[in-house]
Design an enzyme around this catalytic site. Structure first.
Site, PDB file in Angstrom:
ATOM      1  N   GLU A   7      42.292  39.200  50.141  1.00 28.35           N
ATOM      2  CA  GLU A   7      42.341  39.786  48.639  1.00 28.35           C
ATOM      3  C   GLU A   7      43.343  41.145  48.796  1.00 28.35           C
ATOM      4  O   GLU A   7      42.815  42.045  49.390  1.00 28.35           O
ATOM      5  CB  GLU A   7      41.188  39.926  47.912  1.00 28.35           C
ATOM      6  CG  GLU A   7      40.379  38.657  47.845  1.00 28.35           C
ATOM      7  CD  GLU A   7      39.089  38.628  47.156  1.00 28.35           C
ATOM      8  OE1 GLU A   7      38.837  38.095  45.957  1.00 28.35           O
ATOM      9  OE2 GLU A   7      38.319  39.629  47.497  1.00 28.35           O
ATOM     10  N   ASN A  44      44.964  36.788  45.377  1.00 23.28           N
ATOM     11  CA  ASN A  44      44.068  36.097  46.488  1.00 23.28           C
ATOM     12  C   ASN A  44      45.316  35.265  46.976  1.00 23.28           C
ATOM     13  O   ASN A  44      45.819  34.456  46.638  1.00 23.28           O
ATOM     14  CB  ASN A  44      43.037  35.046  45.868  1.00 23.28           C
ATOM     15  CG  ASN A  44      42.011  36.351  45.387  1.00 23.28           C
ATOM     16  OD1 ASN A  44      40.986  36.354  45.774  1.00 23.28           O
ATOM     17  ND2 ASN A  44      42.257  36.241  43.882  1.00 23.28           N
ATOM     18  N   THR A  78      42.898  41.552  42.308  1.00 26.11           N
ATOM     19  CA  THR A  78      43.455  41.062  43.416  1.00 26.11           C
ATOM     20  C   THR A  78      44.327  40.230  43.548  1.00 26.11           C
ATOM     21  O   THR A  78      43.982  39.237  42.499  1.00 26.11           O
ATOM     22  CB  THR A  78      42.329  41.285  44.491  1.00 26.11           C
ATOM     23  OG1 THR A  78      41.418  39.814  44.158  1.00 26.11           O
ATOM     24  CG2 THR A  78      41.489  42.363  44.716  1.00 26.11           C
ATOM     25  N   GLY A 116      41.677  32.762  42.117  1.00 27.82           N
ATOM     26  CA  GLY A 116      40.213  33.424  42.929  1.00 27.82           C
ATOM     27  C   GLY A 116      39.168  33.552  41.829  1.00 27.82           C
ATOM     28  O   GLY A 116      39.289  32.892  40.765  1.00 27.82           O
TER      29      GLY A 116
END
Length: 315
Positions: free
Chosen positions: A261, A213, A211, A200
């Site tokens: 996410e 993704n 996160t 990401g």
């Protein structure tokens, strides 16, 4: 559970390998929700009583997708998820029928004779609203008529909760409006997404919330934009987390395609390229634009704690 892919007309080899007395639940079963479960469990139970295999016959792709008609937007349960749920219900055989243009032209009688009779289905179990054949001309009572004594038919009445029929359309509507708990209640299990962890913009790591993704594996029904408490299957372990589904309006404008996410709580390992299964447990809040990065970070911290409390209570 054995999965058998069928196309019409059935080949002699397919018939030879799979024909024999069996109890078959028929339907699309998108979502494998509680109403579907009442049909499928009836087939499993009767098959056990009679000492013969239980089967489910479903169609792929979804008829609405294949025919480019109606309001098809994706699956509640793509085929791999459907297989897992059906296997967990004790189904012996899953027939996946290729829903091609030629198959869609099949008359109700041809479907009964060429598919069900060819496989020696002893009893077909269907929901009260089951349709089959060209333009859905066949209905549950017609199935009984066309069986003409060669096949028993059991018609399962509507499955209701709080006086309302459980249906795939009601679940889709609940997901769209952010009523995740209602959707999960109707499903009888958490709504599940699955995808590959991809690169990401890595912005989450810079603000203390890395996160994962996701690039989804299939065309799913996309729930309402917002923040969700989730459980994710990572490297064989279910972990708590919080997922943002949306377009990140604090950082960008003019984006319409949502991103998925997932921030895994108390987790910091490299999982790029791995598959992630995500169960949506609770809807926390709608997505919104924040006036500053600091206010966004404070809200993410609050969301993470909210998710932790929810997931601890729902264990």
């Amino acid at each position: 559970m054995k999965t058998v892919h069928l196309s019409y007309p059935l080949s002699a080899g397919i018939i030879e390998e799979n024909a024999g007395p069996q109890i078959a639940a028929l339907g699309q079963f998108d979502g494998v929700h509680q109403g579907h479960a009442s049909v499928i469990s009836s087939a499993v139970r009767l098959a056990k009583q009679e000492g013969i295999p239980s089967a489910v016959m479903t169609f792929h792709p979804h008829p609405k997708e294949a025919m480019k008609k109606g309001n098809y937007e994706g699956n509640l349960t793509p085929l791999p998820e459907k297989q897992e749920l059906l296997a967990g219900m004790g189904v012996d055989i899953l027939y996946v029928v290729d829903f091609s243009d030629s198959f869609s032209q099949l008359s109700p009688q041809a479907f009964v004779d060429g598919m069900l009779m060819a496989l020696e289905v002893k009893t077909a179990i269907v929901g009260f609203d089951y349709r089959f054949g060209h333009k859905g001309a066949g209905h549950a009572e017609m199935l009984r008529e066309l069986g003409n004594g060669r096949m028993n038919v059991e018609i399962i009445p509507p499955f209701e909760q709080d006086g309302k029929k459980v249906s795939s359309s009601a679940i889709r509507s609940a997901l769209h409006s952010g009523e995740l708990e209602e959707a999960n209640r109707l499903l009888g299990h958490p709504y599940r997404l699955r995808g590959e962890v991809i690169d990401g913009d890595k912005r989450g790591r810079t603000i203390g919330f890395p996160t994962a993704n996701l690039r989804l594996d299939d065309q799913y029904v996309v729930p309402a934009k917002g923040v969700y408490a989730v459980r994710s299957l990572v490297q064989g372990e279910w972990l708590p987390g919080v997922m943002n589904l949306g377009v990140k309006p604090t950082f960008q404008e003019g984006v319409t395609a949502p991103s998925f996410e997932v921030h895994l709580l108390d987790f910091d390992r490299d999982i790029y390229g791995e598959q992630l299964t995500v169960d949506l447990v609770s809807y926390i809040r709608a997505e919104r634009k924040f006036p500053s990065i600091q206010e966004l970070v404070a809200q993410i911290q609050a969301d993470a704690e909210t998710a932790r409390r929810i997931l601890d209570l729902s264990k």
